[in-house]
Design a protein around this motif. Structure first.
Motif, mmCIF file in Angstrom:
data_model
loop_
_atom_site.group_PDB
_atom_site.id
_atom_site.type_symbol
_atom_site.label_atom_id
_atom_site.label_comp_id
_atom_site.label_asym_id
_atom_site.label_seq_id
_atom_site.Cartn_x
_atom_site.Cartn_y
_atom_site.Cartn_z
ATOM 1 N N ASP A 178 6.123 7.749 -15.566
ATOM 2 C CA ASP A 178 6.813 7.937 -14.290
ATOM 3 C C ASP A 178 6.155 7.092 -13.203
ATOM 4 O OD1 ASP A 178 8.287 9.717 -15.696
ATOM 5 O OD2 ASP A 178 7.526 11.513 -14.696
ATOM 6 N N LEU A 179 6.953 6.731 -12.217
ATOM 7 C CA LEU A 179 6.477 5.919 -11.105
ATOM 8 C C LEU A 179 6.282 6.809 -9.888
ATOM 9 C CD1 LEU A 179 5.931 3.030 -9.951
ATOM 10 C CD2 LEU A 179 8.356 2.967 -9.335
ATOM 11 N N ALA A 180 5.066 6.835 -9.353
ATOM 12 C CA ALA A 180 4.791 7.637 -8.160
ATOM 13 C C ALA A 180 5.614 7.101 -6.990
ATOM 14 C CB ALA A 180 3.312 7.612 -7.831
ATOM 15 N N ILE A 181 6.168 8.013 -6.207
ATOM 16 C CA ILE A 181 7.043 7.588 -5.118
ATOM 17 C C ILE A 181 6.294 6.758 -4.084
ATOM 18 C CG2 ILE A 181 6.723 9.700 -3.775
ATOM 19 C CD1 ILE A 181 9.694 9.464 -2.963
ATOM 20 N N ASP A 182 4.986 7.003 -3.936
ATOM 21 C CA ASP A 182 4.258 6.219 -2.924
ATOM 22 C C ASP A 182 4.091 4.766 -3.316
ATOM 23 O OD1 ASP A 182 2.348 6.502 -4.884
ATOM 24 O OD2 ASP A 182 1.014 7.783 -3.707
ATOM 25 N N ALA A 183 4.407 4.419 -4.583
ATOM 26 C CA ALA A 183 4.376 3.016 -4.990
ATOM 27 C C ALA A 183 5.506 2.229 -4.337
ATOM 28 C CB ALA A 183 4.466 2.905 -6.509
ATOM 29 N N LEU A 184 6.477 2.927 -3.763
ATOM 30 C CA LEU A 184 7.615 2.261 -3.122
ATOM 31 C C LEU A 184 7.400 2.023 -1.628
ATOM 32 C CD1 LEU A 184 10.550 4.189 -4.863
ATOM 33 C CD2 LEU A 184 9.526 1.998 -5.511
ATOM 34 N N ASP A 185 6.235 2.421 -1.126
ATOM 35 C CA ASP A 185 5.955 2.198 0.291
ATOM 36 C C ASP A 185 5.946 0.705 0.603
ATOM 37 O OD1 ASP A 185 5.293 3.233 2.878
ATOM 38 O OD2 ASP A 185 3.251 2.485 2.573
ATOM 39 N N VAL A 211 6.317 7.931 2.993
ATOM 40 C CA VAL A 211 6.587 6.624 2.380
ATOM 41 C C VAL A 211 7.686 5.943 3.182
ATOM 42 C CG1 VAL A 211 7.559 5.486 0.342
ATOM 43 C CG2 VAL A 211 5.806 7.250 0.077
ATOM 44 N N GLN A 212 7.493 4.666 3.482
ATOM 45 C CA GLN A 212 8.446 3.922 4.303
ATOM 46 C C GLN A 212 8.904 2.653 3.572
ATOM 47 O OE1 GLN A 212 6.480 3.247 8.067
ATOM 48 N NE2 GLN A 212 6.889 5.320 8.783
ATOM 49 N N PRO A 213 9.950 2.787 2.744
ATOM 50 C CA PRO A 213 10.479 1.585 2.083
ATOM 51 C C PRO A 213 11.208 0.699 3.080
ATOM 52 C CG PRO A 213 11.853 3.473 1.585
ATOM 53 C CD PRO A 213 10.680 3.998 2.353
ATOM 54 N N ARG A 214 11.334 -0.584 2.740
ATOM 55 C CA ARG A 214 12.045 -1.537 3.596
ATOM 56 C C ARG A 214 13.471 -1.694 3.050
ATOM 57 N NH1 ARG A 214 8.605 -6.741 3.098
ATOM 58 N NH2 ARG A 214 10.128 -7.502 4.641
#
Length: 285
Positions: A178-185, A211-214
């Motif tokens: 699984d991919l941690a959601i904070d990896a998408l910051d 987390v703040q994705p672009r």
């Protein structure tokens, strides 16, 4: 006009006998005789000639028999149609869904069990699907993240998890876990429109852990998100129930809080006991 009298006359005209007419109508022979006699006396007309061996129609009786045969023939046809629908041999079911992935297997099951049932399927977003059900443009609906409300029956279909959709050669695409959601910051992302359930769930989960994705591209369909990811425009977010094999992209389930969506099948509470709706709800069970 007394329909019991007309029904008795019609049976005699068809059977040519009061006795057989009584058996056809499941009543006594004197009752049939009485109905026909009352009809003739009320309208001062002779419809039947009774001989020692049989019953014959007069000219007026022949004309009336042509009318009653058509009239009660249509009633019998209506009864046959309704009975077939009651037994689920025929019928029409209006189905609404907020995506094709869960509903198509259910429709396949319905077709296998009840091949005479016709289905009209309308696909839309979550708001459109719920609106179709509440306005009775749909008999049943497959819904996501709908809150209980008075008059609405909901039955669970299970949960799905949000997944990150990545180009096959993306640096985050290689791992199998699984991919941690904070990896998408701060990652460049292509997402559904803000009103989409998938987008709303993702935004809320990001807010929980700051987390703040672009988000550089917003799209109005799952297919568009897949194409944008395959074109390397960014990372997408899809539900685990929407995944389809595509060699250009890789899906990794996201790990974190608030990343699940609840799926339900719903109908109006007052229509829940209809046999066709019951049959469809049974597929979900």
């Amino acid at each position: 006009m007394n329909l019991f009298q007309l029904r008795a006359f019609d049976a005699v005209a068809r059977e040519g006998s009061f006795t057989r007419a009584a058996a056809r109508l499941f009543i006594s022979q004197p009752a049939v005789t009485g109905h026909v006699k009352a009809l003739e006396e009320h309208y001062q007309i002779t419809l039947l000639r009774r001989t020692a061996r049989r019953v014959e129609l007069t000219e007026e009786g022949t004309r009336l028999a042509a009318i009653t045969r058509a009239m009660f023939g249509m009633a019998e046809e209506a009864q046959a149609m309704l009975e077939a629908n009651r037994q689920l041999l025929t019928g029409r079911l209006e189905v609404a869904a907020d995506g094709p992935h869960r509903v198509m297997p259910m429709l396949a099951q319905l077709r296998a069990r009840f091949p005479g049932i016709t289905v009209n399927l309308r696909l839309g977003n979550a708001q459109e699907t719920l609106a179709a059900l509440l306005s009775e443009h749909a008999d049943v609906a497959l819904l996501t993240e709908v809150e209980p409300r008075k008059g609405l029956y909901l039955q669970s279909l299970g949960d799905s998890r949000l997944c990150a959709l990545l180009p096959v050669d993306h640096p985050l695409a290689g791992a199998a876990d699984d991919l941690a959601i904070d990896a998408l910051d701060r990652q460049i992302m292509v997402l559904r429109e803000p009103n989409s359930i998938t987008r709303r769930t993702f935004d809320q989960a990001c807010a929980l852990v700051q987390v703040q994705p672009r988000v550089l591209l917003e799209l109005d369909s799952r297919e568009a998100v897949t194409e944008a990811v395959a074109a390397r425009l960014g990372i997408g977010i899809v539900s685990s129930v929407e995944l389809a094999h595509d060699p250009r992209v890789v899906a990794r389930p996201l790990a974190g809080e608030g990343l699940l969506n609840r799926h339900m099948i719903g109908c109006l509470e007052r229509r829940r006991e209809l046999r066709l709706i019951q049959a469809f709800l049974g597929l979900a069970a």
